[in-house]
Design a protein around this motif. Structure first.
Motif, PDB file in Angstrom:
ATOM      1  N   ILE A  82       0.835  -1.201   0.000  1.00 24.08           N
ATOM      2  CA  ILE A  82       0.000   0.000   0.000  1.00 24.08           C
ATOM      3  C   ILE A  82       0.873   1.256   0.000  1.00 24.08           C
ATOM      4  N   GLY A  83       1.948   1.229   0.812  1.00 25.81           N
ATOM      5  CA  GLY A  83       2.844   2.384   0.866  1.00 25.81           C
ATOM      6  C   GLY A  83       3.528   2.664  -0.455  1.00 25.81           C
ATOM      7  N   ASN A  84       3.949   1.629  -1.159  1.00 20.44           N
ATOM      8  CA  ASN A  84       4.584   1.807  -2.465  1.00 20.44           C
ATOM      9  C   ASN A  84       3.598   2.372  -3.484  1.00 20.44           C
ATOM     10  N   LYS A  85       2.336   1.947  -3.390  1.00 17.85           N
ATOM     11  CA  LYS A  85       1.318   2.500  -4.291  1.00 17.85           C
ATOM     12  C   LYS A  85       1.131   3.995  -4.019  1.00 17.85           C
ATOM     13  N   LEU A  86       1.094   4.372  -2.753  1.00 18.91           N
ATOM     14  CA  LEU A  86       0.982   5.790  -2.401  1.00 18.91           C
ATOM     15  C   LEU A  86       2.206   6.564  -2.884  1.00 18.91           C
ATOM     16  N   SER A  87       3.376   5.961  -2.774  1.00 20.31           N
ATOM     17  CA  SER A  87       4.602   6.597  -3.260  1.00 20.31           C
ATOM     18  C   SER A  87       4.530   6.843  -4.765  1.00 20.31           C
ATOM     19  N   ARG A 116       8.420   8.208   1.024  1.00 25.63           N
ATOM     20  CA  ARG A 116       7.582   7.045   1.305  1.00 25.63           C
ATOM     21  C   ARG A 116       8.192   5.779   0.726  1.00 25.63           C
ATOM     22  N   SER A 117       8.782   5.891  -0.449  1.00 24.26           N
ATOM     23  CA  SER A 117       9.450   4.738  -1.062  1.00 24.26           C
ATOM     24  C   SER A 117      10.613   4.256  -0.197  1.00 24.26           C
ATOM     25  N   LEU A 118      11.390   5.188   0.336  1.00 28.36           N
ATOM     26  CA  LEU A 118      12.512   4.823   1.209  1.00 28.36           C
ATOM     27  C   LEU A 118      12.016   4.179   2.502  1.00 28.36           C
ATOM     28  N   ILE A 119      10.923   4.696   3.039  1.00 30.96           N
ATOM     29  CA  ILE A 119      10.365   4.142   4.274  1.00 30.96           C
ATOM     30  C   ILE A 119       9.906   2.698   4.048  1.00 30.96           C
ATOM     31  N   GLU A 120       9.221   2.466   2.940  1.00 29.67           N
ATOM     32  CA  GLU A 120       8.740   1.108   2.671  1.00 29.67           C
ATOM     33  C   GLU A 120       9.899   0.155   2.389  1.00 29.67           C
ATOM     34  N   LYS A 121      10.976   0.679   1.826  1.00 29.72           N
ATOM     35  CA  LYS A 121      12.158  -0.150   1.630  1.00 29.72           C
ATOM     36  C   LYS A 121      12.746  -0.583   2.972  1.00 29.72           C
ATOM     37  N   ARG A 123      11.061  -0.788   5.755  1.00 21.95           N
ATOM     38  CA  ARG A 123      10.108  -1.728   6.348  1.00 21.95           C
ATOM     39  C   ARG A 123      10.318  -3.127   5.774  1.00 21.95           C
ATOM     40  N   GLY A 124      10.559  -3.202   4.472  1.00 28.77           N
ATOM     41  CA  GLY A 124      10.825  -4.495   3.850  1.00 28.77           C
ATOM     42  C   GLY A 124      12.084  -5.150   4.407  1.00 28.77           C
ATOM     43  N   ASN A 125      13.126  -4.334   4.644  1.00 27.64           N
ATOM     44  CA  ASN A 125      14.361  -4.876   5.238  1.00 27.64           C
ATOM     45  C   ASN A 125      14.097  -5.422   6.637  1.00 27.64           C
ATOM     46  N   MET A 126      13.266  -4.719   7.412  1.00 25.78           N
ATOM     47  CA  MET A 126      12.942  -5.180   8.753  1.00 25.78           C
ATOM     48  C   MET A 126      12.178  -6.502   8.702  1.00 25.78           C
ATOM     49  N   LEU A 127      11.203  -6.608   7.817  1.00 25.84           N
ATOM     50  CA  LEU A 127      10.421  -7.835   7.693  1.00 25.84           C
ATOM     51  C   LEU A 127      11.301  -9.006   7.249  1.00 25.84           C
ATOM     52  N   LYS A 128      12.241  -8.711   6.364  1.00 24.49           N
ATOM     53  CA  LYS A 128      13.167  -9.753   5.920  1.00 24.49           C
ATOM     54  C   LYS A 128      14.022 -10.242   7.091  1.00 24.49           C
ATOM     55  N   ALA A 129      14.478  -9.314   7.914  1.00 26.05           N
ATOM     56  CA  ALA A 129      15.267  -9.697   9.093  1.00 26.05           C
ATOM     57  C   ALA A 129      14.421 -10.520  10.057  1.00 26.05           C
ATOM     58  N   PHE A 130      13.148 -10.164  10.214  1.00 21.04           N
ATOM     59  CA  PHE A 130      12.263 -10.947  11.085  1.00 21.04           C
ATOM     60  C   PHE A 130      12.166 -12.393  10.596  1.00 21.04           C
ATOM     61  N   VAL A 245      13.788   5.464   9.610  1.00 23.53           N
ATOM     62  CA  VAL A 245      12.550   6.150   9.238  1.00 23.53           C
ATOM     63  C   VAL A 245      12.524   7.556   9.825  1.00 23.53           C
ATOM     64  N   LEU A 246      12.999   7.704  11.052  1.00 22.11           N
ATOM     65  CA  LEU A 246      13.044   9.027  11.672  1.00 22.11           C
ATOM     66  C   LEU A 246      13.953   9.965  10.886  1.00 22.11           C
ATOM     67  N   GLU A 247      15.090   9.459  10.432  1.00 24.92           N
ATOM     68  CA  GLU A 247      15.992  10.285   9.621  1.00 24.92           C
ATOM     69  C   GLU A 247      15.310  10.712   8.320  1.00 24.92           C
ATOM     70  N   ILE A 248      14.614   9.780   7.685  1.00 26.16           N
ATOM     71  CA  ILE A 248      13.915  10.095   6.431  1.00 26.16           C
ATOM     72  C   ILE A 248      12.836  11.150   6.667  1.00 26.16           C
ATOM     73  N   LEU A 249      12.070  10.986   7.747  1.00 30.36           N
ATOM     74  CA  LEU A 249      10.983  11.928   8.034  1.00 30.36           C
ATOM     75  C   LEU A 249      11.524  13.312   8.406  1.00 30.36           C
ATOM     76  N   ASP A 250      12.634  13.346   9.123  1.00 31.42           N
ATOM     77  CA  ASP A 250      13.231  14.648   9.456  1.00 31.42           C
ATOM     78  C   ASP A 250      13.624  15.400   8.187  1.00 31.42           C
ATOM     79  N   HIS A 251      14.268  14.689   7.270  1.00 28.69           N
ATOM     80  CA  HIS A 251      14.675  15.325   6.013  1.00 28.69           C
ATOM     81  C   HIS A 251      13.454  15.748   5.199  1.00 28.69           C
TER      82      HIS A 251
END
Length: 370
Positions: A82-87, A116-121, A123-130, A245-251
């Motif tokens: 959904i996030g990638n679609k919004l991006s 948003r694209s960077l954030i979802e990327k 998130r994908g890395n986190m899910l992969k680590a899980f 994500v915090l770094e991305i949102l700050d920028h």
């Protein structure tokens, strides 16, 4: 008489059984009624029972963690989609928008889409680590051979212990028959065989119990270490995700606030110029300068002369081009920092800060005003 004889026989059998129990013990694995009271064997049995319960509880917890992580991955993957679609939609608007009011929103939409694209990327890395660092290792241990092998050893120990309990009863029965048979060699031989089997069962039981305890203790330690390590890995993966994500949102916030400041900056008061009185005619200005001094003429109508300190390039028909050194008749100053005036025969708006008031102007520059 016969009844008394039977009662005496039962009493003798009970006494003989108590003698055997004193030697091999009582209490049992799996709530058995006939087990051993040898202190070392009882401790071994209790230790194994606690390990069995501990490893079973840890196995269930590991399975719960795996199920929870897998559910989180499924839900998170849908959020990524959904996030990638919004991006994509945001960046598409930023590229294709042709709004005539400016491109501030287009740039902001592009910034948001990329962030948003960077954030979802991330998130994908986190899910992969899980999946790779948490779910897979725990699932492998839940289904792994070490735990099952240790449990099989414990179950074999339980079966031998039950056989030993039954053999205690058999030895007691044989001892009663020996006392009743008055030294029958065949009965004595069967008693000796029963006692030998009991000793063999006890020896096998103790050896297998120690092996089962060792295997279960090793599995328990591995469960504790591995599960804790996987929980820490999950926390670290999620912590890294939130930090990035915090770094991305700050920028992103810096970029969007900058765009907001641009769009909220006061525009040239073009609409106000339609409502303001028209600039004085050249004849009126020349007449005023001819009849009195320039300073008095300006003051009499609230006009004054100013010299341009910097160049200003008009961006609309309502603005006035200025060059350094130009003399301007300033006719009006707006509260938003813009001024209206006339220079070189043209009237329009310009930033008030670009002009500095002059009390006297060289006569050679006066004709250039008009």
């Amino acid at each position: 008489m016969e009844a008394l004889w039977k009662q005496a026989s039962r009493l003798k059998e009970q006494v003989a059984r108590q003698g055997v129990f004193k030697q091999f013990g009582a209490g049992g694995y799996g709530n058995s009624d006939n087990a051993f009271t040898d202190e070392s064997e009882v401790k071994l049995h209790q230790r194994l029972e606690k390990l069995y319960l501990s490893t079973r509880a840890a196995k269930h917890f590991q399975r719960d963690v795996v199920r929870g992580v897998e559910g989180y991955i499924v839900t998170g993957s849908k959020q990524v989609e959904i996030g990638n679609k919004l991006s994509d939609d945001s960046q598409k608007y930023g590229i294709e928008n042709t709004c005539t009011s400016g491109n501030t929103l287009s740039r902001a939409a592009t910034y948001y889409g990329k962030a948003r694209s960077l954030i979802e990327k991330e998130r994908g890395n986190m899910l992969k680590a899980f999946g790779t660092q948490v779910a897979e290792p725990l699932r492998a241990m839940v289904m792994g051979a070490p735990l099952e092998d240790a449990r099989h050893l414990a179950q074999r120990y339980d079966r031998i212990r039950q056989e030993a309990d039954a053999q205690v009863v058999e030895v007691s029965r044989r001892q009663s028959r020996v006392r009743e048979s008055a030294g029958n060699s065949d009965v004595i031989s069967k008693l000796e065989a029963a006692e030998y089997k009991l000793e063999e069962l006890k020896s096998n039981m103790v050896g297998l119990g120690k092996e089962a305890v060792s295997a279960m203790a090793a599995v328990e330690g591995q469960q504790q270490r591995l599960t804790l390590q996987r929980l820490i890995a999950m926390v670290e993966a999620e912590r890294t995700y939130h930090q990035k994500v915090l770094e991305i949102l700050d920028h992103l916030e810096e970029e969007m606030v900058s765009e907001r400041q641009k769009i909220e900056a006061p525009p040239p008061p073009a609409a106000e110029s339609f409502m303001s009185p028209p600039p004085p005619s050249y004849d009126e200005v020349n007449g005023m300068f001819a009849s009195t001094s320039a300073d008095q003429a300006v003051n009499s109508v609230d006009f004054f002369l100013g010299e341009a300190l910097d160049s200003f390039e008009a961006e609309s028909e309502f603005e006035l081009n200025l060059s350094v050194g130009d003399i301007v008749i300033v006719r009006k100053i707006s509260s938003n920092g813009w001024a209206e005036g006339e220079c070189k025969g043209k009237a329009g708006w310009f930033p008030h800060a670009y002009v500095e008031r002059r009390e006297r102007v060289l006569a050679s520059k006066v004709p250039h005003i008009f």
